[in-house]
Design a protein around this motif. Sequence first.
Motif, PDB file in Angstrom:
ATOM      1  N   ALA A 234       0.849  -1.184   0.000  1.00  0.00           N
ATOM      2  CA  ALA A 234       0.000   0.000   0.000  1.00  0.00           C
ATOM      3  C   ALA A 234       0.888   1.238   0.000  1.00  0.00           C
ATOM      4  CB  ALA A 234      -0.900   0.005   1.232  1.00  0.00           C
ATOM      5  N   ASP A 235       0.463   2.286  -0.690  1.00  0.00           N
ATOM      6  CA  ASP A 235       1.142   3.571  -0.592  1.00  0.00           C
ATOM      7  C   ASP A 235       0.254   4.524   0.202  1.00  0.00           C
ATOM      8  OD1 ASP A 235      -0.856   4.363  -2.390  1.00  0.00           O
ATOM      9  OD2 ASP A 235       0.473   4.209  -4.130  1.00  0.00           O
ATOM     10  N   GLN A 236       0.705   5.754   0.366  1.00  0.00           N
ATOM     11  CA  GLN A 236      -0.065   6.675   1.197  1.00  0.00           C
ATOM     12  C   GLN A 236      -1.438   6.969   0.600  1.00  0.00           C
ATOM     13  OE1 GLN A 236       3.001   9.752   1.795  1.00  0.00           O
ATOM     14  NE2 GLN A 236       2.861   9.298   3.977  1.00  0.00           N
ATOM     15  N   ASP A 237      -1.541   7.016  -0.720  1.00  0.00           N
ATOM     16  CA  ASP A 237      -2.848   7.232  -1.329  1.00  0.00           C
ATOM     17  C   ASP A 237      -3.770   6.040  -1.078  1.00  0.00           C
ATOM     18  OD1 ASP A 237      -4.623   8.834  -3.153  1.00  0.00           O
ATOM     19  OD2 ASP A 237      -4.510   6.982  -4.299  1.00  0.00           O
ATOM     20  N   SER A 238      -3.227   4.828  -1.135  1.00  0.00           N
ATOM     21  CA  SER A 238      -4.027   3.643  -0.816  1.00  0.00           C
ATOM     22  C   SER A 238      -4.571   3.730   0.601  1.00  0.00           C
ATOM     23  CB  SER A 238      -3.188   2.366  -0.939  1.00  0.00           C
ATOM     24  OG  SER A 238      -2.468   2.296  -2.126  1.00  0.00           O
ATOM     25  N   TRP A 239      -3.692   4.117   1.530  1.00  0.00           N
ATOM     26  CA  TRP A 239      -4.126   4.286   2.911  1.00  0.00           C
ATOM     27  C   TRP A 239      -5.200   5.360   3.021  1.00  0.00           C
ATOM     28  CZ3 TRP A 239      -3.880   1.614   7.172  1.00  0.00           C
ATOM     29  CH2 TRP A 239      -2.836   0.720   7.404  1.00  0.00           C
ATOM     30  N   ASP A 240      -5.027   6.474   2.331  1.00  0.00           N
ATOM     31  CA  ASP A 240      -6.019   7.551   2.387  1.00  0.00           C
ATOM     32  C   ASP A 240      -7.388   7.067   1.929  1.00  0.00           C
ATOM     33  OD1 ASP A 240      -3.939   9.183   3.185  1.00  0.00           O
ATOM     34  OD2 ASP A 240      -3.784  10.244   1.259  1.00  0.00           O
TER      35      ASP A 240
END
Length: 248
Positions: free
Chosen positions: A187-193
């Motif tokens: 996951a990247d930060q956008d996925s987390w968001d």
Amino acid sequence: MDLPRIFTIRESSHRIHNPLTPAKLAALGQALHLAPGTRALDLASGSGEMLCTWARDHGISGTGVDVSTVFTSQARARATELGVDGQVDFIHADASGYVADDPVDLVACVGATWIADGVAGTAELLRRSLRPGGLILIGEPYWRRTPPDQEAVEACHAASETDFKLLPELIEQFGDLGYDVVEMMLADQDSWDRYRAAQWLNLRRWLDRNPDDELAAEVRAELTTEPARYARYGREYLGWGVFALMSR
């Protein structure tokens, strides 16, 4: 036997109950080069999106096991919606200790290693359902960087810094358990968001509809504090990924 209501409220609109986007989930299926007819077992399968979409896109078959009645019902409906209900089935049961009657090609626990007390126990549980040469998928959090204090640790929903490892250490742990890491999807930060922010909208809409529910105060408290806690801590310190393993 079920998940706490707060969890299903928080993730009521989610098809994927972890910070993988649909695109990343699809990319993982492609990266694994799944052959038609691959047989899978998914423990803690949630709303069944992985099994259902991979059955549609790659022709796999399999079984999902989950303790949530809500998510199991959603998984069955999703299988029907995608026309794969003849390929996959979903069982409402406690996934901890669940072993397939016959060995399968792929066995997964994506984001719920608590079912067997952590990574090592989950890897061993999954191994018991796997044919020789098959694939294990484990989804697990890791520290993107070491949290600075206990407040940051708890804001990332851990009790202790030792609950999670840094990414290289997690990969080394798989090796110590006797597995090669043969693929991963992080996951990247956008996925987390996308994962976390959708929870806040779910909480707010539920709260507007249910102001007098016994959980209303708990939901209000979470909605008030969690967005800033996530932005300050979770987004910066907590990673998450799915790791494909093969026994050495």
